[in-house]
Design a protein around this motif. Sequence first.
Motif, PDB file in Angstrom:
ATOM      1  N   UNK A 134       2.869   4.368  11.386  1.00  0.00           N
ATOM      2  CA  UNK A 134       2.046   3.457  12.133  1.00  0.00           C
ATOM      3  C   UNK A 134       1.355   2.354  11.409  1.00  0.00           C
ATOM      4  N   UNK A 135       2.133   2.136  10.147  1.00  0.00           N
ATOM      5  CA  UNK A 135       1.791   0.891   9.581  1.00  0.00           C
ATOM      6  C   UNK A 135       0.702   0.739   8.614  1.00  0.00           C
ATOM      7  N   UNK A 136      -0.300   1.854   8.270  1.00  0.00           N
ATOM      8  CA  UNK A 136      -1.260   1.602   7.542  1.00  0.00           C
ATOM      9  C   UNK A 136      -0.903   1.565   5.983  1.00  0.00           C
ATOM     10  N   UNK A 137       0.253   2.013   5.804  1.00  0.00           N
ATOM     11  CA  UNK A 137       0.861   2.044   4.389  1.00  0.00           C
ATOM     12  C   UNK A 137       2.000   1.439   4.573  1.00  0.00           C
ATOM     13  N   UNK A 153       2.875   9.771   8.838  1.00  0.00           N
ATOM     14  CA  UNK A 153       2.249   9.272  10.140  1.00  0.00           C
ATOM     15  C   UNK A 153       1.725   7.804   9.683  1.00  0.00           C
ATOM     16  N   UNK A 154       1.121   7.840   8.261  1.00  0.00           N
ATOM     17  CA  UNK A 154       0.450   6.440   8.135  1.00  0.00           C
ATOM     18  C   UNK A 154       1.607   5.429   7.820  1.00  0.00           C
ATOM     19  N   UNK A 193      -7.464  -0.969  -2.993  1.00  0.00           N
ATOM     20  CA  UNK A 193      -6.926  -1.548  -1.949  1.00  0.00           C
ATOM     21  C   UNK A 193      -5.320  -0.962  -1.632  1.00  0.00           C
ATOM     22  N   UNK A 245       0.866  -1.374   0.034  1.00  0.00           N
ATOM     23  CA  UNK A 245      -0.072  -0.007   0.065  1.00  0.00           C
ATOM     24  C   UNK A 245       0.671   1.257  -0.057  1.00  0.00           C
ATOM     25  N   UNK A 280       1.138  13.619   6.694  1.00  0.00           N
ATOM     26  CA  UNK A 280       0.134  12.613   7.258  1.00  0.00           C
ATOM     27  C   UNK A 280       0.368  11.149   6.483  1.00  0.00           C
ATOM     28  N   UNK A 332      -3.930   2.265  -2.682  1.00  0.00           N
ATOM     29  CA  UNK A 332      -3.693   3.837  -2.821  1.00  0.00           C
ATOM     30  C   UNK A 332      -4.400   4.557  -1.733  1.00  0.00           C
ATOM     31  N   UNK A 333      -3.775   5.547  -0.992  1.00  0.00           N
ATOM     32  CA  UNK A 333      -4.375   6.210  -0.084  1.00  0.00           C
ATOM     33  C   UNK A 333      -3.988   7.770  -0.431  1.00  0.00           C
TER      34      UNK A 333
END
Lengths: 324, 294, 235
Positions: B206-209, B202-203, B189, B167, B199, B191-192
């Motif tokens: 924290x492991x979101x991407x 930060x993601x 599923x 991601x 931001x 790309x953010x």
Amino acid sequence: MKDQQTVLYDAPGPRARRVTLIGSVAAVLLILAGGYFLIYKPLDEKGQFSMDLWGPLIDPNNEVFPLVWERLGEGFRATLIAAALAIVSSLVMGTALAVLRIQLKSLVKRRYEGVATPLAYFLRGLNWTLAGISRVFVEIFRGLPVVITIFFVASALPEFGVDLGDILWYLVIGLTLYNMVVIGEILRSGMEGLPGGQREAAEAMGLSPFQTTRMILLPQAFRIMLPALISQLVVVLKDTSLGFIISYEEVLRVSTQIIQALEDPNPIQTYAVVGTIYILVNYALSKLAEYVQRRLARGRKTRALPTEQAPPAAVAPDIAAASM
Amino acid sequence: MRITRMVAVAAVAALSLGIAACGGDDGGDSGDTGSGSKSFEAGSTMEKLNKAQKITIGTKFDQPGFGLKGLDGKPAGFDVEIGKLIADELGIADDKITWVETPSAVREEKIEKAEVDLVVATYTINDKRKERIDFAGPYYEAGQNILVKADDTSITGPDSFKAGDKKVCSVQGSTPATNIEKYLANKASQLVVFDVYQKCVDALTNGQVNAVTTDNVILLGFIARNEGKFKLAGENFTKEPYGIGLKKGDNAFRTFVNDTLETLFKDGRWEKAWKDTAGKYVDETPTPPTINRY
Amino acid sequence: MSVLVDHFDVFASGFWLTFQLCLLSAVGALILGTLGAVMRISPVPPLRWVGTAYVTVFRNCPLTIVFFFAAFGLPSLGSNADFLKIPGLSSIFSRLGIDLPYFRFAIIALSVYTGAFVCEAIRSGINAVSPGQAEAARAIGLTFTQNLRFVVLPQAWKAAIVPLGSVIIAMIKNSALAGFFGLVGDLSNGAQNLTSALGEPIIPVFIGVSIGFLIMTVPLGLLLDRIERRRAVAR
């Protein structure tokens, strides 16, 4: 609320009191434990309570503290300016809209007898069209997300060659478009909720429909709807934060800039502080709205208007509708 | 109560403004420029700006290293320095520059409407944009790259996203976001997008991407600010020449800006600006790009 | 206008995603709001405080901040909102089960925020039930729960339905913010992408997005007006 609640269950006896006490203690323990394990501990483990992150916000001796608060102050000022302008223009435009819709409603019923037939048809058609347009206007801007309205105003107006210079005005227009419709509807339902006798009496005195609205209906509607109008102020204040989408430098956008400019970016801390201030200000406003409502209710009771039941019921949904 | 609050806020703000005004002493680098010392061809944009003794420059307010509004409320960064140097060459002092925020979406428009005289805002030169405005420069050549956690060996370049399980985060409406889309197996599923790169970082933390993608210099800034946490995955996979946007057809002005840039490249002011800002965290100093006088 | 045709898929899939988000958030908000309302009228003081605090905080906080804390606060708590990966639901709502958590974060933000308003709407409904009803119920010996279940709540629901509807409409509109907090491909994100990345003209895109939202909000609004008017006549 208090009254309603006490009738739901008996005044507790010794046993019930004990059960309540145990329940309370258990609840408090549960809340504390939950708070500690689910919130405090993970945050602490990630170092979110470190003074490096909080210092710029809460420690006056921190070297950037004055700068940070100066910027935040500017941001809050920008927020308040936008909110104040938006609420004033929404009130003015909303009132105009409400009056217009009430007038059109009575005009649509008029048959124009005694006027030449084609002209009568024309006038009736005109009234129908205007009533339709105002209705569509209301439905559209009430049904659209404010974010989208603001975004659209800011990007479409310049395309039409309307250049307002300062981003502030786009935000104010975007907020006004939504809130004038909401306020307009609050006032309209307030005026329509008034007992018919008010209008009839005014007409009997020889006031024109417009005079009736202006001198009799509108002042009373304002009075009844004052709490709902104050609640709307809370909404406007919250919605100014959407200005970040068009890069208006209100407090949230300023926060984003501060966060990035700091040596240790501290989004969670900054947003927590700004959020708290928001909550305090808005809470004070909501309390004011409640206070005004209570006072009005008291005043109404002593005068024993026949509408005593109707307005609170009519107000409730509007507050709910408006307060988001 | 509300009124007293507002008065208090206003008072504090007024006070602090006063303090800021007293403390402003950063005009040091514009020393040699007497406003009257420059002369330009009559009727040219340069003469007009020099006579008016003011210039409006568009930049970004949220791009660390290039143009970021600092705690003092003034933008700072490489783009801002370049803007100041050009103004300097026009005989305009730093404090006579009006900085306007120009987010990606409105840059062409602001130039077309002459709301700004120049745009220096990590502005990639491309043909589509040249239809509406003209570019001087480039003054820097960036390239898109990928930021990953320091211990991540699974991402080696944009092709690593083709498998569909990694991601990536970028900024809304930016060229990097559009570029990376080509490499994604499933946009929904993988790309953010956010409004600022902070931001995204930060993601990533924290492991979101798994990765953040944008121009290498911006990423280098984040690597330097978070020692040892991140690294670049592989080589730049695009070329992003940053140009200075100006009104279409104003060729004299464009030539002037190009000449100015070449002077800056030669006399070391470009390098100093770089080292003071975006280059602060990068060891090697890049070689200045070749000006493209189309 | 050709954008609407050329990029119809963007609008259609955006609408579908926004719709899913609204549906799930509405359910979440109703559950949270009802819980909150029950807490606020419960005999246990700490629960009442929690209920009141919940409503006070979220009613007065800008949604933007709530969204921020869902998207960046939850991750710092170490949560990816994986508890929302409900097996059966994930097969219908495909975004619910994927690794990227921003759809789930958006649901949480919207549910928690809207829940506070739902709580207020339900409470106003309970307040609208005349105290005599509850008194009578108690007089015939119903307990607190029975009283709520058989007498107060059924009537309260009726009074609360219009304010609840307004709350849900507001929520649908608020869902537009999700596109600015990491949700890729909903109506507002799609629109932003079309205008800023692909450079499509703004007005047609705006019209497309507006239609998407108005399809959801206007019929609901008209329905509520109808219910309200019918009730007004009945009264």
